[in-house]
Design an enzyme around this catalytic site. Sequence first.
Site, mmCIF file in Angstrom:
data_model
loop_
_atom_site.group_PDB
_atom_site.id
_atom_site.type_symbol
_atom_site.label_atom_id
_atom_site.label_comp_id
_atom_site.label_asym_id
_atom_site.label_seq_id
_atom_site.Cartn_x
_atom_site.Cartn_y
_atom_site.Cartn_z
ATOM 1 N N ASP A 1 0.690 -1.218 -0.065
ATOM 2 C CA ASP A 1 0.236 0.152 -0.422
ATOM 3 C C ASP A 1 0.864 0.938 -0.010
ATOM 4 O OD1 ASP A 1 -3.115 -1.614 0.181
ATOM 5 O OD2 ASP A 1 -1.490 -1.883 2.279
ATOM 6 N N ARG B 1 4.599 2.326 4.019
ATOM 7 C CA ARG B 1 5.287 0.611 4.938
ATOM 8 C C ARG B 1 6.053 1.002 5.370
ATOM 9 N NH1 ARG B 1 -0.104 -0.205 6.509
ATOM 10 N NH2 ARG B 1 -1.162 -0.653 5.292
ATOM 11 N N HIS C 1 -12.046 -1.608 8.884
ATOM 12 C CA HIS C 1 -11.187 -2.341 9.596
ATOM 13 C C HIS C 1 -12.112 -2.713 10.589
ATOM 14 C CE1 HIS C 1 -8.042 0.409 7.271
ATOM 15 N NE2 HIS C 1 -7.170 -1.059 7.496
ATOM 16 N N ASP D 1 -9.911 -5.744 -0.951
ATOM 17 C CA ASP D 1 -9.558 -5.270 0.082
ATOM 18 C C ASP D 1 -9.153 -6.485 1.410
ATOM 19 O OD1 ASP D 1 -8.090 -3.497 1.715
ATOM 20 O OD2 ASP D 1 -9.886 -1.734 1.995
#
Length: 329
Positions: free
Chosen positions: A96, A104, A207, A281
Site C-alpha cells: 500500500d 509501509r 477495518h 481489500d
Amino acid sequence: MVPNKKINSRKSLDLAWVKKTFRKLSLEEKVGQMIMPAFRGVYLSSSSPEFLELKRQITHYHVGGFILYAGDVYESAVLIDRLQAVAGIPLFISSDFERGASFRIRNTLSLPWNMAMGATGSEEWTYLQGKFTGQEARALGVNWIFAPVLDVNNNPANPVINIRSYGGNPELVARLGVAFIRGVQETGILATAKHFPGHGDTSVDSHLSLPVIHAGRKRLESVEWTPFREAIRAGVWSVMSAHVSVPSIEPTPGLPATLSKRVLTDILQKELGFSNIIVTDSLTMSGLAENYWVGDAAVRAVNAGVDVLLDPPTPGVIYEALLSAVRRK
C-alpha cells in the site's frame, strides 16, 4: 520506429510466456494464483517457523503473491528476493504505497499525503510522486502498488479515508489520481484504483465494522464513480473493492460490495468497462469478516467478479474452499 518495435516485440514475448505457462498450470495451481497472503519485511532465518510457513504457502498452496505490510528497506528487499527464489512462477509482491514506499517501509523516501497533493492541484507533482513511488517499488522488488486512493472524501467525519484522499471534489480526485497512475505505470509497476464503489462518504472504519453508504445511484455515478471512470479510461491495471454496503445498488442487507455481483460484474466490469484485475481489500477486516466465514467469503467474492483474494487470515482455508467450490461445479 526501432524503440516501438522493441516494445511491441517484448509485449508479444510476455504474452506468449503467459499463455504457455497458464496452459501448464494444474487446477490447484490456478486456484493458488488467486491468493495473496501478507508478510512483513523483517529478517527471517531459513529455518525459522515464519519463513518455513511462507515457503509452504508458495509450494503447497501455490499462492500468486504476497502483500508487504511493514518492514525496513534492506530486510524487505532481501526477503522478497528469497521468496522469489522459492517460487516456480514469479510472485506478485504488492504493498500500500499510498504516499510512496514510506507508507509501509522504513528508511525510504517520505512523500506527502494525498490531501496535501490535492491542495497543490498539480498533476505534474502528483505524476512525479507516482513515478518516484514506482521507481522505489522496483528497487525493493515490489511490482504491484495498492494506490492511489480514489475515494472522494465528501464526509468530514470519515475516520479511515480522510487525508488519504485527494479531496472532496470528484474532478480533482480523478485528475490527480490519473496523474499518479500514469507515473507509477510508466515505471512498469501495476497501480490500483481503490476502494470501489467509493469509501469516502462513510463515518465508519471498514477495518472495524461494515459501513453503509446511503447515497442514491445518481449521486454515486456523478461523484464516487467519476475518479474510477477516468482511471479505467487511463488504463489502470487493477481496482480494489471496498467492504461497504451500498443499498441503492445492492439491496441484499449487509452484503459488502466485495461480495456483490451487481457491484463488481454488472457495474464495474460491464457498465464502466473495466477488464483488468479486481482485488479485494484485506479479508481480515471486520467490514467483511464479522458476518462471513472466510472460506464462504472467498467463494462469494470470486463469483462476484474478484480475481485476487488479499490478505486472508488463513490461506489454506480459502484455498480448500475454492478448490471444493470448483470441483462441485
